[in-house]
Design a protein around this motif. Structure first.
Motif, mmCIF file in Angstrom:
data_model
loop_
_atom_site.group_PDB
_atom_site.id
_atom_site.type_symbol
_atom_site.label_atom_id
_atom_site.label_comp_id
_atom_site.label_asym_id
_atom_site.label_seq_id
_atom_site.Cartn_x
_atom_site.Cartn_y
_atom_site.Cartn_z
ATOM 1 N N MET A 1 56.440 60.638 -31.757
ATOM 2 C CA MET A 1 55.637 61.864 -31.702
ATOM 3 C C MET A 1 56.023 62.822 -32.824
ATOM 4 O O MET A 1 55.165 63.451 -33.438
ATOM 5 N N ILE A 2 57.322 62.923 -33.110
ATOM 6 C CA ILE A 2 57.762 63.770 -34.225
ATOM 7 C C ILE A 2 57.182 63.247 -35.537
ATOM 8 O O ILE A 2 56.725 64.022 -36.389
ATOM 9 N N ALA A 3 57.173 61.931 -35.683
ATOM 10 C CA ALA A 3 56.666 61.315 -36.919
ATOM 11 C C ALA A 3 55.152 61.350 -37.009
ATOM 12 O O ALA A 3 54.586 61.134 -38.089
ATOM 13 N N GLY A 4 54.471 61.596 -35.888
ATOM 14 C CA GLY A 4 53.013 61.559 -35.878
ATOM 15 C C GLY A 4 52.448 60.178 -35.650
ATOM 16 O O GLY A 4 51.244 59.955 -35.821
ATOM 17 N N LEU A 5 53.289 59.241 -35.234
ATOM 18 C CA LEU A 5 52.844 57.865 -34.988
ATOM 19 C C LEU A 5 52.355 57.670 -33.559
ATOM 20 O O LEU A 5 51.839 56.604 -33.222
ATOM 21 N N GLU A 6 52.543 58.674 -32.723
ATOM 22 C CA GLU A 6 52.140 58.610 -31.320
ATOM 23 C C GLU A 6 51.431 59.902 -30.962
ATOM 24 O O GLU A 6 51.920 60.996 -31.255
ATOM 25 N N ASP A 7 50.236 59.792 -30.373
ATOM 26 C CA ASP A 7 49.494 60.979 -29.968
ATOM 27 C C ASP A 7 50.153 61.642 -28.766
ATOM 28 O O ASP A 7 50.788 60.988 -27.935
ATOM 29 N N ILE A 8 49.957 62.941 -28.667
ATOM 30 C CA ILE A 8 50.497 63.719 -27.554
ATOM 31 C C ILE A 8 49.403 63.912 -26.509
ATOM 32 O O ILE A 8 48.301 64.366 -26.827
ATOM 33 N N SER A 9 49.703 63.575 -25.262
ATOM 34 C CA SER A 9 48.727 63.714 -24.186
ATOM 35 C C SER A 9 48.623 65.146 -23.701
ATOM 36 O O SER A 9 47.537 65.618 -23.325
ATOM 37 N N GLU A 10 49.749 65.848 -23.670
ATOM 38 C CA GLU A 10 49.757 67.236 -23.206
ATOM 39 C C GLU A 10 50.954 67.951 -23.800
ATOM 40 O O GLU A 10 51.923 67.322 -24.223
ATOM 41 N N GLY A 11 50.878 69.275 -23.836
ATOM 42 C CA GLY A 11 51.971 70.071 -24.359
ATOM 43 C C GLY A 11 51.855 70.314 -25.849
ATOM 44 O O GLY A 11 50.858 69.945 -26.495
ATOM 45 N N PRO B 1 50.591 61.920 -40.010
ATOM 46 C CA PRO B 1 51.972 61.600 -40.385
ATOM 47 C C PRO B 1 52.335 61.937 -41.827
ATOM 48 O O PRO B 1 53.434 62.440 -42.086
ATOM 49 N N HIS B 2 51.418 61.672 -42.764
ATOM 50 C CA HIS B 2 51.763 61.853 -44.170
ATOM 51 C C HIS B 2 51.909 63.319 -44.570
ATOM 52 O O HIS B 2 52.362 63.622 -45.671
ATOM 53 N N LYS B 3 51.532 64.227 -43.676
ATOM 54 C CA LYS B 3 51.659 65.648 -43.976
ATOM 55 C C LYS B 3 52.806 66.305 -43.205
ATOM 56 O O LYS B 3 52.939 67.530 -43.214
ATOM 57 N N ARG B 4 53.643 65.523 -42.577
ATOM 58 C CA ARG B 4 54.705 66.095 -41.748
ATOM 59 C C ARG B 4 56.050 66.219 -42.472
ATOM 60 O O ARG B 4 56.982 66.811 -41.943
ATOM 61 N N ASP B 5 56.189 65.618 -43.619
ATOM 62 C CA ASP B 5 57.412 65.712 -44.415
ATOM 63 C C ASP B 5 58.659 65.294 -43.638
ATOM 64 O O ASP B 5 59.670 65.997 -43.601
ATOM 65 N N PHE C 1 65.143 63.758 -40.820
ATOM 66 C CA PHE C 1 65.325 62.316 -40.812
ATOM 67 C C PHE C 1 65.164 61.815 -39.388
ATOM 68 O O PHE C 1 65.779 62.351 -38.455
ATOM 69 N N LEU C 2 64.368 60.787 -39.217
ATOM 70 C CA LEU C 2 64.158 60.165 -37.922
ATOM 71 C C LEU C 2 64.671 58.738 -38.004
ATOM 72 O O LEU C 2 64.253 57.977 -38.884
ATOM 73 N N MET C 3 65.558 58.369 -37.089
ATOM 74 C CA MET C 3 66.177 57.042 -37.139
ATOM 75 C C MET C 3 66.017 56.355 -35.793
ATOM 76 O O MET C 3 66.448 56.886 -34.762
ATOM 77 N N ASP C 4 65.390 55.173 -35.810
ATOM 78 C CA ASP C 4 65.109 54.434 -34.578
ATOM 79 C C ASP C 4 65.967 53.175 -34.524
ATOM 80 O O ASP C 4 65.662 52.180 -35.179
ATOM 81 N N GLU C 5 67.076 53.225 -33.781
ATOM 82 C CA GLU C 5 67.992 52.091 -33.625
ATOM 83 C C GLU C 5 68.349 51.470 -34.981
ATOM 84 O O GLU C 5 68.290 50.233 -35.146
ATOM 85 N N PRO C 6 68.751 52.253 -35.971
ATOM 86 C CA PRO C 6 68.919 51.703 -37.317
ATOM 87 C C PRO C 6 70.066 50.716 -37.474
ATOM 88 O O PRO C 6 70.096 49.960 -38.441
ATOM 89 N N LEU C 7 71.030 50.719 -36.550
ATOM 90 C CA LEU C 7 72.206 49.874 -36.723
ATOM 91 C C LEU C 7 72.250 48.695 -35.755
ATOM 92 O O LEU C 7 73.227 47.934 -35.751
#
Length: 365
Positions: A49-59, A73-77, A156-162
Protein backbone atom coordinates in the motif's frame (compact mmCIF):
# COMPACT_ATOMS: atom_id res chain seq x y z
CA UNK A 1 10.94 14.29 4.77
CA UNK A 2 8.96 11.06 4.77
CA UNK A 3 6.42 10.72 7.55
CA UNK A 4 4.04 7.94 6.54
CA UNK A 5 0.66 7.76 8.24
CA UNK A 6 -2.15 5.19 8.10
CA UNK A 7 -5.51 6.29 9.43
CA UNK A 8 -8.13 3.55 9.66
CA UNK A 9 -6.73 1.77 6.59
CA UNK A 10 -8.26 -1.52 5.51
CA UNK A 11 -7.95 -3.96 2.64
CA UNK A 12 -10.99 -6.13 1.89
CA UNK A 13 -11.46 -8.46 -1.07
CA UNK A 14 -14.78 -9.26 -2.82
CA UNK A 15 -14.75 -12.81 -1.46
CA UNK A 16 -14.92 -11.38 2.07
CA UNK A 17 -11.26 -11.92 2.96
CA UNK A 18 -9.86 -9.13 5.15
CA UNK A 19 -6.13 -8.71 4.55
CA UNK A 20 -5.82 -5.60 6.71
CA UNK A 21 -8.28 -4.22 9.23
CA UNK A 22 -8.44 -0.66 10.58
CA UNK A 23 -4.72 0.07 10.60
CA UNK A 24 -3.62 3.15 12.51
CA UNK A 25 0.12 3.66 12.22
CA UNK A 26 2.32 6.75 12.26
CA UNK A 27 5.83 6.14 10.87
CA UNK A 28 8.20 8.96 11.77
CA UNK A 29 10.58 10.59 9.33
CA UNK A 30 13.93 8.71 9.27
CA UNK A 31 12.54 5.89 11.39
CA UNK A 32 13.43 2.24 10.81
CA UNK A 33 10.10 0.47 11.24
CA UNK A 34 9.78 -3.30 11.00
CA UNK A 35 6.50 -5.08 10.21
CA UNK A 36 6.74 -8.49 11.87
CA UNK A 37 4.43 -11.47 11.79
CA UNK A 38 3.68 -14.87 10.24
CA UNK A 39 2.64 -15.41 6.62
CA UNK A 40 -0.77 -13.94 5.89
CA UNK A 41 -0.68 -11.42 8.74
CA UNK A 42 -0.95 -8.36 6.46
CA UNK A 43 2.59 -7.05 6.63
CA UNK A 44 3.33 -7.27 2.88
CA UNK A 45 -0.10 -5.82 2.10
CA UNK A 46 0.81 -2.84 4.28
CA UNK A 47 4.14 -2.39 2.49
CA UNK A 48 2.50 -2.69 -0.95
CA UNK A 49 0.00 0.00 0.00
CA UNK A 50 2.88 2.38 0.76
CA UNK A 51 4.39 1.54 -2.63
CA UNK A 52 1.05 1.97 -4.41
CA UNK A 53 1.00 -1.66 -5.55
CA UNK A 54 -2.14 -2.43 -3.54
CA UNK A 55 -5.37 -0.42 -3.54
CA UNK A 56 -6.81 0.81 -0.27
CA UNK A 57 -10.36 -0.30 0.53
CA UNK A 58 -10.94 2.22 3.30
CA UNK A 59 -9.11 4.84 5.32
CA UNK A 60 -6.33 7.25 4.42
CA UNK A 61 -2.64 6.86 3.66
CA UNK A 62 -0.56 10.02 3.66
CA UNK A 63 3.05 11.05 3.10
CA UNK A 64 3.92 14.21 5.02
CA UNK A 65 0.19 15.04 5.32
CA UNK A 66 -0.40 14.58 1.58
CA UNK A 67 -3.06 11.94 0.88
CA UNK A 68 -1.60 9.21 -1.35
CA UNK A 69 -4.58 6.85 -1.80
CA UNK A 70 -4.91 7.47 -5.54
CA UNK A 71 -1.33 8.50 -6.37
CA UNK A 72 0.23 6.00 -8.83
CA UNK A 73 3.39 4.10 -7.79
CA UNK A 74 5.78 5.96 -10.08
CA UNK A 75 4.88 9.27 -8.43
CA UNK A 76 5.43 8.18 -4.84
CA UNK A 77 9.23 8.48 -4.73
CA UNK A 78 9.84 5.27 -2.83
CA UNK A 79 12.31 2.49 -3.57
CA UNK A 80 11.45 -1.16 -3.00
CA UNK A 81 13.78 -4.11 -2.46
CA UNK A 82 12.13 -7.47 -3.05
CA UNK A 83 12.81 -10.94 -1.69
CA UNK A 84 13.59 -12.14 -5.23
CA UNK A 85 15.97 -9.17 -5.91
CA UNK A 86 14.11 -8.60 -9.25
CA UNK A 87 17.31 -7.99 -11.24
CA UNK A 88 17.34 -7.94 -15.03
CA UNK A 89 19.31 -11.07 -16.00
CA UNK A 90 20.52 -9.70 -19.34
CA UNK A 91 21.87 -6.45 -17.87
CA UNK A 92 25.16 -5.90 -16.08
CA UNK A 93 25.33 -4.87 -12.44
CA UNK A 94 26.03 -1.31 -13.57
CA UNK A 95 22.99 -1.30 -15.86
CA UNK A 96 20.75 -2.80 -13.17
CA UNK A 97 21.72 -0.13 -10.66
CA UNK A 98 21.40 2.66 -13.22
CA UNK A 99 18.08 1.47 -14.67
CA UNK A 100 15.74 3.55 -12.49
CA UNK A 101 17.77 6.72 -13.00
CA UNK A 102 17.78 6.26 -16.77
CA UNK A 103 14.02 5.77 -16.79
CA UNK A 104 13.72 9.12 -15.04
CA UNK A 105 16.09 10.66 -17.60
CA UNK A 106 18.83 11.81 -15.23
CA UNK A 107 21.98 13.15 -16.93
CA UNK A 108 24.54 10.49 -17.84
CA UNK A 109 27.29 12.03 -15.71
CA UNK A 110 25.02 12.11 -12.66
CA UNK A 111 23.96 8.49 -13.23
CA UNK A 112 27.57 7.36 -13.46
CA UNK A 113 28.54 9.17 -10.25
CA UNK A 114 25.57 7.80 -8.29
CA UNK A 115 26.11 4.24 -9.51
CA UNK A 116 29.79 4.24 -8.66
CA UNK A 117 29.21 5.89 -5.26
CA UNK A 118 26.63 3.23 -4.37
CA UNK A 119 28.90 0.44 -5.62
CA UNK A 120 31.77 1.75 -3.52
CA UNK A 121 29.64 1.95 -0.36
CA UNK A 122 28.35 -1.60 -0.93
CA UNK A 123 31.79 -2.92 -1.91
CA UNK A 124 30.69 -4.21 -5.33
CA UNK A 125 32.83 -1.94 -7.53
CA UNK A 126 34.64 -4.95 -8.98
CA UNK A 127 31.32 -6.51 -10.03
CA UNK A 128 29.88 -3.69 -12.15
CA UNK A 129 30.46 -5.48 -15.47
CA UNK A 130 29.11 -8.85 -14.36
CA UNK A 131 25.59 -10.15 -14.90
CA UNK A 132 23.33 -11.48 -12.11
CA UNK A 133 23.98 -15.14 -12.95
CA UNK A 134 27.67 -14.55 -12.22
CA UNK A 135 26.96 -13.33 -8.67
CA UNK A 136 26.39 -14.99 -5.32
CA UNK A 137 23.17 -14.45 -3.39
CA UNK A 138 24.79 -11.85 -1.17
CA UNK A 139 26.22 -9.99 -4.16
CA UNK A 140 22.83 -9.94 -5.89
CA UNK A 141 21.30 -8.56 -2.69
CA UNK A 142 23.86 -5.75 -2.66
CA UNK A 143 23.00 -4.91 -6.27
CA UNK A 144 19.31 -4.71 -5.36
CA UNK A 145 20.18 -2.40 -2.45
CA UNK A 146 22.37 -0.30 -4.74
CA UNK A 147 19.54 0.13 -7.25
CA UNK A 148 17.36 1.43 -4.43
CA UNK A 149 20.07 3.67 -2.94
CA UNK A 150 20.91 5.64 -6.09
CA UNK A 151 17.45 7.15 -6.32
CA UNK A 152 17.71 8.89 -2.91
CA UNK A 153 14.01 8.17 -2.30
CA UNK A 154 11.75 9.49 0.44
CA UNK A 155 11.46 5.97 1.81
CA UNK A 156 12.99 2.53 1.40
CA UNK A 157 10.58 -0.40 1.41
CA UNK A 158 12.05 -3.86 1.94
CA UNK A 159 10.02 -7.07 1.64
CA UNK A 160 11.84 -10.07 3.19
CA UNK A 161 15.09 -9.02 1.46
CA UNK A 162 17.34 -11.48 3.29
CA UNK A 163 15.18 -14.61 3.35
CA UNK A 164 17.03 -16.24 0.43
CA UNK A 165 20.44 -15.93 2.08
CA UNK A 166 22.19 -18.42 4.34
CA UNK A 167 22.28 -17.77 8.08
CA UNK A 168 25.82 -16.36 8.24
CA UNK A 169 25.29 -14.01 5.31
CA UNK A 170 21.99 -12.79 6.77
CA UNK A 171 23.83 -11.57 9.86
CA UNK A 172 26.37 -9.55 7.86
CA UNK A 173 23.66 -8.13 5.57
CA UNK A 174 21.63 -6.99 8.59
CA UNK A 175 24.64 -4.97 9.69
CA UNK A 176 24.98 -3.46 6.21
CA UNK A 177 21.31 -2.48 6.06
CA UNK A 178 21.50 -0.91 9.52
CA UNK A 179 24.60 1.04 8.51
CA UNK A 180 22.90 2.08 5.27
CA UNK A 181 19.95 3.49 7.22
CA UNK A 182 22.19 5.41 9.60
CA UNK A 183 24.19 6.88 6.71
CA UNK A 184 21.24 7.83 4.50
CA UNK A 185 18.91 9.14 7.24
CA UNK A 186 15.84 8.07 5.29
CA UNK A 187 12.64 6.35 6.39
CA UNK A 188 12.89 2.54 6.17
CA UNK A 189 9.91 0.18 6.31
CA UNK A 190 10.99 -3.44 6.49
CA UNK A 191 8.86 -6.60 6.31
CA UNK A 192 10.02 -9.86 7.87
CA UNK A 193 8.85 -12.96 9.72
CA UNK A 194 12.31 -13.31 11.30
CA UNK A 195 12.31 -12.09 14.89
CA UNK A 196 16.12 -11.75 14.94
CA UNK A 197 16.00 -9.32 12.01
CA UNK A 198 13.27 -7.30 13.69
CA UNK A 199 15.06 -7.09 17.03
CA UNK A 200 18.37 -6.22 15.36
CA UNK A 201 17.22 -3.59 12.88
CA UNK A 202 14.13 -1.83 14.18
CA UNK A 203 13.64 1.47 15.95
CA UNK A 204 10.09 0.19 16.43
CA UNK A 205 8.38 -3.11 15.66
CA UNK A 206 4.77 -3.61 14.58
CA UNK A 207 3.66 -7.16 15.40
CA UNK A 208 0.75 -8.24 13.18
CA UNK A 209 -1.62 -11.19 13.10
CA UNK A 210 -4.49 -11.88 10.67
CA UNK A 211 -4.52 -8.31 9.41
CA UNK A 212 -4.64 -6.75 12.87
CA UNK A 213 -1.87 -4.98 14.78
CA UNK A 214 -1.13 -6.78 18.04
CA UNK A 215 1.46 -4.42 19.50
CA UNK A 216 3.72 -1.53 18.50
CA UNK A 217 6.87 -0.67 20.41
CA UNK A 218 10.65 -0.66 20.61
CA UNK A 219 12.40 -4.03 20.37
CA UNK A 220 13.03 -4.03 24.12
CA UNK A 221 9.42 -3.15 24.93
CA UNK A 222 8.00 -5.82 22.63
CA UNK A 223 10.29 -8.50 24.03
CA UNK A 224 10.20 -7.52 27.70
CA UNK A 225 6.58 -6.38 27.93
CA UNK A 226 4.49 -8.36 25.42
CA UNK A 227 0.87 -7.26 25.36
CA UNK A 228 -0.58 -10.72 24.77
CA UNK A 229 0.37 -14.37 24.44
CA UNK A 230 0.75 -14.21 20.67
CA UNK A 231 3.37 -11.45 20.89
CA UNK A 232 5.12 -13.20 23.77
CA UNK A 233 5.30 -16.47 21.82
CA UNK A 234 6.37 -14.92 18.50
CA UNK A 235 9.56 -13.41 19.93
CA UNK A 236 12.08 -15.58 21.69
CA UNK A 237 14.21 -18.63 20.89
CA UNK A 238 13.15 -21.08 22.09
CA UNK A 239 9.63 -19.65 22.46
CA UNK A 240 8.38 -18.54 25.84
CA UNK A 241 7.10 -21.26 28.16
CA UNK A 242 3.40 -21.15 29.07
CA UNK A 243 1.99 -22.83 32.16
CA UNK A 244 -1.76 -22.80 32.79
CA UNK A 245 -3.03 -22.40 36.35
CA UNK A 246 -5.19 -20.30 38.66
CA UNK A 247 -4.81 -17.39 41.06
CA UNK A 248 -4.88 -18.28 44.77
CA UNK A 249 -4.82 -15.84 47.68
CA UNK A 250 -2.94 -16.43 50.92
CA UNK A 251 -3.54 -13.50 53.25
CA UNK A 252 -2.05 -10.49 51.50
CA UNK A 253 -0.14 -12.65 49.04
CA UNK A 254 -1.21 -13.71 45.53
CA UNK A 255 -0.07 -17.07 44.26
CA UNK A 256 0.05 -18.82 40.90
CA UNK A 257 -1.14 -22.37 41.49
CA UNK A 258 -0.98 -25.46 39.30
CA UNK A 259 -1.56 -28.67 41.18
CA UNK A 260 0.98 -28.80 43.99
CA UNK A 261 3.09 -26.09 42.37
CA UNK A 262 2.72 -22.67 44.00
CA UNK A 263 4.64 -19.55 42.98
CA UNK A 264 4.33 -16.41 45.07
CA UNK A 265 3.76 -13.55 42.63
CA UNK A 266 5.93 -10.44 43.07
CA UNK A 267 4.19 -7.20 44.16
CA UNK A 268 4.02 -5.64 40.69
CA UNK A 269 2.01 -8.63 39.47
CA UNK A 270 0.13 -9.43 42.68
CA UNK A 271 -1.45 -5.99 42.79
CA UNK A 272 -3.01 -6.63 39.37
CA UNK A 273 -4.85 -9.77 40.51
CA UNK A 274 -5.99 -8.77 43.99
CA UNK A 275 -9.45 -10.23 44.58
CA UNK A 276 -9.17 -12.59 41.59
CA UNK A 277 -8.99 -15.87 43.49
CA UNK A 278 -9.76 -18.78 41.16
CA UNK A 279 -9.14 -16.77 38.00
CA UNK A 280 -7.71 -18.90 35.19
CA UNK A 281 -4.39 -17.52 34.04
CA UNK A 282 -1.31 -18.49 32.04
CA UNK A 283 2.14 -17.97 33.48
CA UNK A 284 4.83 -16.98 30.96
CA UNK A 285 8.50 -17.70 31.56
CA UNK A 286 11.25 -17.21 29.01
CA UNK A 287 13.89 -19.87 28.62
CA UNK A 288 16.71 -17.63 29.84
CA UNK A 289 14.92 -16.33 32.94
CA UNK A 290 16.05 -19.11 35.24
CA UNK A 291 19.28 -19.84 37.03
CA UNK A 292 20.34 -23.04 38.71
CA UNK A 293 22.51 -21.07 41.17
CA UNK A 294 20.59 -17.81 41.63
CA UNK A 295 20.98 -16.19 45.06
CA UNK A 296 20.55 -12.44 44.64
CA UNK A 297 17.14 -12.25 43.02
CA UNK A 298 13.52 -12.80 44.13
CA UNK A 299 13.11 -16.43 43.27
CA UNK A 300 10.95 -19.49 43.24
CA UNK A 301 12.02 -23.03 42.48
CA UNK A 302 10.69 -25.20 39.68
CA UNK A 303 11.20 -28.94 39.95
CA UNK A 304 11.00 -31.23 36.96
CA UNK A 305 12.49 -34.12 35.05
CA UNK A 306 14.81 -33.54 32.10
CA UNK A 307 13.40 -35.05 28.91
CA UNK A 308 16.32 -34.05 26.68
CA UNK A 309 19.48 -31.97 26.60
CA UNK A 310 20.12 -29.95 23.44
CA UNK A 311 23.61 -28.37 23.07
CA UNK A 312 23.60 -24.96 21.36
CA UNK A 313 27.18 -23.76 21.26
CA UNK A 314 28.11 -22.08 24.54
CA UNK A 315 24.75 -22.95 26.13
CA UNK A 316 22.38 -25.89 26.31
CA UNK A 317 18.61 -26.12 26.14
CA UNK A 318 16.91 -28.36 28.67
CA UNK A 319 13.50 -29.80 27.82
CA UNK A 320 11.94 -30.33 31.21
CA UNK A 321 8.60 -31.76 32.29
CA UNK A 322 7.09 -29.57 35.01
CA UNK A 323 3.69 -30.51 36.46
CA UNK A 324 2.63 -32.24 33.25
CA UNK A 325 3.85 -29.48 30.92
CA UNK A 326 6.97 -29.49 28.73
CA UNK A 327 9.13 -26.41 29.14
CA UNK A 328 12.42 -25.29 27.61
CA UNK A 329 15.21 -23.58 29.54
CA UNK A 330 18.56 -22.15 28.46
CA UNK A 331 21.44 -22.87 30.84
CA UNK A 332 25.20 -22.66 30.65
CA UNK A 333 27.47 -25.62 30.07
CA UNK A 334 29.31 -25.33 33.38
CA UNK A 335 26.91 -27.92 34.82
CA UNK A 336 26.44 -31.19 32.94
CA UNK A 337 22.82 -32.31 32.84
CA UNK A 338 21.57 -35.72 31.75
CA UNK A 339 18.35 -36.97 30.26
CA UNK A 340 16.07 -38.48 32.89
CA UNK A 341 17.53 -36.71 35.90
CA UNK A 342 15.51 -34.47 38.20
CA UNK A 343 16.43 -30.81 38.25
CA UNK A 344 15.65 -27.73 40.33
CA UNK A 345 15.69 -24.38 38.57
CA UNK A 346 15.44 -20.98 40.22
CA UNK A 347 12.88 -18.71 38.56
CA UNK A 348 13.56 -14.96 38.52
CA UNK A 349 10.20 -13.66 39.81
CA UNK A 350 10.90 -10.19 38.42
CA UNK A 351 10.86 -11.70 34.92
CA UNK A 352 7.51 -13.47 35.11
CA UNK A 353 4.68 -12.75 32.68
CA UNK A 354 1.03 -13.40 33.47
CA UNK A 355 -1.82 -13.57 30.96
CA UNK A 356 -5.57 -13.95 31.24
CA UNK A 357 -6.45 -17.40 29.89
CA UNK A 358 -9.64 -16.25 28.14
CA UNK A 359 -8.53 -13.00 26.48
CA UNK A 360 -4.81 -13.99 26.28
CA UNK A 361 -3.98 -10.37 27.16
CA UNK A 362 -1.19 -9.52 29.61
CA UNK A 363 -2.20 -8.88 33.20
CA UNK A 364 1.15 -7.29 33.97
CA UNK A 365 1.78 -4.43 31.57
Amino acid sequence: MARIKFEGVGKHYPNGYVALDNLHLDIADKEFLVLLGPSGCGKSTTLNMIAGLEDISEGTLSFDNEVMNNVPPHKRDVSMVFQSYALYPHKTVYENIAFGLRMRKHPAAEIDQRVRDAARRLEIEALLERRPDQLSGGQRQRVALGRAMVRSPLAFLMDEPLSNLDAVLRISMRAEIKQMHQAMQTTFVYVTHDQAEALTLADRIVVMRSGVVQQIGTPDAIYERPGNMFVAAFLGNPPINFLEGTIALDGDKALFKRGPLEISLPPHIAQKVVGDAGREVVLGLRAEDIDAHAEKMPRATLQGRILSVLPVGSDQFLRVKVEGAEMYFRVGKEVQHKEGENVELAVNLNRLHLFDKQSTNSLVW
